[in-house]
Design a protein around this motif. Sequence first.
Motif, PDB file in Angstrom:
ATOM      1  N   LYS A 122     -45.103 -96.092 -41.005  1.00 58.66           N
ATOM      2  CA  LYS A 122     -44.807 -95.995 -42.551  1.00 58.66           C
ATOM      3  C   LYS A 122     -44.528 -94.379 -42.778  1.00 58.66           C
ATOM      4  CE  LYS A 122     -44.698 -98.187 -46.309  1.00 58.66           C
ATOM      5  NZ  LYS A 122     -43.475 -99.262 -46.485  1.00 58.66           N
ATOM      6  N   SER A 123     -45.369 -93.551 -42.302  1.00 59.55           N
ATOM      7  CA  SER A 123     -45.338 -92.191 -42.489  1.00 59.55           C
ATOM      8  C   SER A 123     -45.818 -91.130 -41.617  1.00 59.55           C
ATOM      9  CB  SER A 123     -45.858 -91.717 -43.891  1.00 59.55           C
ATOM     10  OG  SER A 123     -47.242 -91.705 -43.772  1.00 59.55           O
ATOM     11  N   VAL A 124     -45.322 -90.175 -41.327  1.00 56.61           N
ATOM     12  CA  VAL A 124     -45.507 -89.157 -40.227  1.00 56.61           C
ATOM     13  C   VAL A 124     -45.920 -87.804 -40.908  1.00 56.61           C
ATOM     14  CG1 VAL A 124     -45.187 -87.609 -38.133  1.00 56.61           C
ATOM     15  CG2 VAL A 124     -44.123 -90.032 -38.438  1.00 56.61           C
ATOM     16  N   GLU A 125     -47.090 -87.119 -41.067  1.00 57.25           N
ATOM     17  CA  GLU A 125     -47.458 -86.110 -41.803  1.00 57.25           C
ATOM     18  C   GLU A 125     -48.127 -84.974 -40.891  1.00 57.25           C
ATOM     19  OE1 GLU A 125     -49.519 -87.307 -45.106  1.00 57.25           O
ATOM     20  OE2 GLU A 125     -48.033 -88.378 -45.976  1.00 57.25           O
ATOM     21  N   ALA A 126     -48.087 -83.946 -41.186  1.00 58.56           N
ATOM     22  CA  ALA A 126     -48.877 -82.811 -40.640  1.00 58.56           C
ATOM     23  C   ALA A 126     -50.282 -82.518 -41.209  1.00 58.56           C
ATOM     24  CB  ALA A 126     -48.468 -81.460 -40.578  1.00 58.56           C
ATOM     25  N   SER A 127     -51.471 -82.740 -40.262  1.00 59.04           N
ATOM     26  CA  SER A 127     -52.718 -82.525 -40.677  1.00 59.04           C
ATOM     27  C   SER A 127     -53.457 -81.402 -39.934  1.00 59.04           C
ATOM     28  CB  SER A 127     -53.355 -83.927 -40.445  1.00 59.04           C
ATOM     29  OG  SER A 127     -53.642 -84.082 -38.975  1.00 59.04           O
ATOM     30  N   GLY A 128     -54.698 -81.351 -40.396  1.00 60.27           N
ATOM     31  CA  GLY A 128     -55.434 -80.253 -39.682  1.00 60.27           C
ATOM     32  C   GLY A 128     -55.598 -80.485 -38.234  1.00 60.27           C
ATOM     33  N   GLY A 157     -51.906-104.202 -47.419  1.00 57.06           N
ATOM     34  CA  GLY A 157     -52.753-103.414 -47.177  1.00 57.06           C
ATOM     35  C   GLY A 157     -53.163-103.282 -45.897  1.00 57.06           C
ATOM     36  N   VAL A 158     -52.835-103.832 -44.708  1.00 53.93           N
ATOM     37  CA  VAL A 158     -53.310-103.676 -43.609  1.00 53.93           C
ATOM     38  C   VAL A 158     -52.663-102.326 -43.101  1.00 53.93           C
ATOM     39  CG1 VAL A 158     -53.506-104.617 -41.199  1.00 53.93           C
ATOM     40  CG2 VAL A 158     -53.612-106.181 -43.108  1.00 53.93           C
ATOM     41  N   ARG A 159     -53.277-101.323 -43.075  1.00 58.13           N
ATOM     42  CA  ARG A 159     -52.879 -99.927 -42.841  1.00 58.13           C
ATOM     43  C   ARG A 159     -53.875 -99.168 -42.007  1.00 58.13           C
ATOM     44  NH1 ARG A 159     -49.263 -97.168 -47.761  1.00 58.13           N
ATOM     45  NH2 ARG A 159     -47.784 -98.667 -47.832  1.00 58.13           N
ATOM     46  N   PHE A 160     -53.411 -98.299 -41.172  1.00 61.16           N
ATOM     47  CA  PHE A 160     -54.349 -97.491 -40.500  1.00 61.16           C
ATOM     48  C   PHE A 160     -53.735 -96.143 -40.017  1.00 61.16           C
ATOM     49  CE2 PHE A 160     -52.806-100.276 -37.129  1.00 61.16           C
ATOM     50  CZ  PHE A 160     -52.675 -99.281 -35.995  1.00 61.16           C
ATOM     51  N   SER A 161     -54.247 -95.190 -39.997  1.00 64.90           N
ATOM     52  CA  SER A 161     -53.512 -93.641 -39.618  1.00 64.90           C
ATOM     53  C   SER A 161     -54.325 -93.579 -38.002  1.00 64.90           C
ATOM     54  CB  SER A 161     -54.172 -92.950 -40.680  1.00 64.90           C
ATOM     55  OG  SER A 161     -55.316 -92.606 -40.528  1.00 64.90           O
ATOM     56  N   VAL A 162     -53.304 -92.748 -37.427  1.00 67.98           N
ATOM     57  CA  VAL A 162     -53.559 -92.341 -36.002  1.00 67.98           C
ATOM     58  C   VAL A 162     -53.169 -90.828 -35.996  1.00 67.98           C
ATOM     59  CG1 VAL A 162     -52.930 -92.331 -33.615  1.00 67.98           C
ATOM     60  CG2 VAL A 162     -52.959 -94.378 -34.857  1.00 67.98           C
ATOM     61  N   SER A 209     -50.712 -86.763 -38.587  1.00 72.56           N
ATOM     62  CA  SER A 209     -51.213 -88.075 -38.958  1.00 72.56           C
ATOM     63  C   SER A 209     -50.000 -89.124 -38.796  1.00 72.56           C
ATOM     64  CB  SER A 209     -51.930 -87.811 -40.139  1.00 72.56           C
ATOM     65  OG  SER A 209     -52.503 -89.191 -40.425  1.00 72.56           O
ATOM     66  N   VAL A 210     -50.248 -90.475 -38.428  1.00 70.26           N
ATOM     67  CA  VAL A 210     -49.176 -91.198 -38.528  1.00 70.26           C
ATOM     68  C   VAL A 210     -49.905 -92.587 -38.998  1.00 70.26           C
ATOM     69  CG1 VAL A 210     -47.715 -92.664 -36.819  1.00 70.26           C
ATOM     70  CG2 VAL A 210     -48.234 -90.530 -36.122  1.00 70.26           C
ATOM     71  N   VAL A 211     -49.234 -92.792 -40.142  1.00 72.74           N
ATOM     72  CA  VAL A 211     -49.745 -94.083 -40.856  1.00 72.74           C
ATOM     73  C   VAL A 211     -48.746 -95.330 -40.282  1.00 72.74           C
ATOM     74  CG1 VAL A 211     -49.935 -95.316 -42.997  1.00 72.74           C
ATOM     75  CG2 VAL A 211     -50.326 -92.666 -42.926  1.00 72.74           C
ATOM     76  N   ILE A 212     -49.576 -96.120 -39.890  1.00 69.08           N
ATOM     77  CA  ILE A 212     -48.817 -97.423 -39.218  1.00 69.08           C
ATOM     78  C   ILE A 212     -49.360 -98.672 -40.211  1.00 69.08           C
ATOM     79  CG2 ILE A 212     -48.741 -98.957 -37.353  1.00 69.08           C
ATOM     80  CD1 ILE A 212     -49.682 -96.302 -35.729  1.00 69.08           C
ATOM     81  N   GLU A 213     -48.303 -99.588 -40.446  1.00 69.62           N
ATOM     82  CA  GLU A 213     -48.653-100.685 -41.168  1.00 69.62           C
ATOM     83  C   GLU A 213     -48.034-101.877 -40.700  1.00 69.62           C
ATOM     84  OE1 GLU A 213     -47.644-101.326 -46.006  1.00 69.62           O
ATOM     85  OE2 GLU A 213     -45.940-101.047 -44.798  1.00 69.62           O
ATOM     86  N   ALA A 214     -48.904-102.998 -40.909  1.00 73.06           N
ATOM     87  CA  ALA A 214     -48.587-104.299 -40.217  1.00 73.06           C
ATOM     88  C   ALA A 214     -47.416-104.980 -41.168  1.00 73.06           C
ATOM     89  CB  ALA A 214     -49.652-105.122 -40.378  1.00 73.06           C
ATOM     90  N   VAL A 215     -46.376-105.844 -40.687  1.00 73.23           N
ATOM     91  CA  VAL A 215     -45.473-106.161 -41.355  1.00 73.23           C
ATOM     92  C   VAL A 215     -45.177-107.668 -40.651  1.00 73.23           C
ATOM     93  CG1 VAL A 215     -44.190-103.905 -41.965  1.00 73.23           C
ATOM     94  CG2 VAL A 215     -43.522-105.267 -39.564  1.00 73.23           C
ATOM     95  N   GLY A 260     -40.256 -95.576 -39.735  1.00 70.82           N
ATOM     96  CA  GLY A 260     -39.536 -96.878 -39.838  1.00 70.82           C
ATOM     97  C   GLY A 260     -39.433 -97.449 -38.263  1.00 70.82           C
ATOM     98  N   MET A 261     -39.930 -96.627 -37.341  1.00 63.71           N
ATOM     99  CA  MET A 261     -39.750 -97.073 -35.929  1.00 63.71           C
ATOM    100  C   MET A 261     -40.943 -98.147 -35.798  1.00 63.71           C
ATOM    101  SD  MET A 261     -40.416 -95.096 -32.474  1.00 63.71           S
ATOM    102  CE  MET A 261     -42.378 -95.081 -32.389  1.00 63.71           C
ATOM    103  N   SER A 262     -40.486 -99.366 -34.923  1.00 65.54           N
ATOM    104  CA  SER A 262     -41.308-100.358 -34.578  1.00 65.54           C
ATOM    105  C   SER A 262     -42.297 -99.877 -33.616  1.00 65.54           C
ATOM    106  CB  SER A 262     -40.616-101.536 -33.854  1.00 65.54           C
ATOM    107  OG  SER A 262     -39.778-102.046 -34.760  1.00 65.54           O
TER     108      SER A 262
END
Length: 139
Positions: A56-62, A79-84, A66-72, A99-101
């Motif tokens: 869903k998104s890729v953002e720089a973090s400390g 709301g089934v989302r988690f970050s890595v 941080s990569v937010v992944i969402e179930a589709v 947008g990548m699978s």
Amino acid sequence: MRCLLLVAALTLAPAAFAAPQSNEASEASAASLQASANVPKAALEALSAGGRFVIKSVEASGHGVSVVIEAVGEGVSDGVRFSVNASREVLERGGVAVGMSVFVTVIASGYLLSGADGRPFAYVPNERARALIHDAQVS
């Protein structure tokens, strides 16, 4: 003396002809050390059920990126989302983009998340492995 030389020659011969080993497992291990995930129970259930996921998104973090992944897909609750969190190098190597699978591989200790090229960029431990993992600062 001849017997001793023969035994030594037979013992050392297999090592000389050993086939080179693949480093694929060590690359996966390195990726798991450089990536961490703190996922809610709903996401763990979606991972174990073989759900489909998208970035869903890729953002720089400390702590890296941080990569937010969402179930589709059908039957997925909202709301089934988690970050890595992963290092930038691991994500670039895996070609991670919005947008990548995300492909999920089930292993004994959890789940490997990988991109289209099959290279894992994150490891999500299951309940059993989570009990064995601890985080402590070494000073």
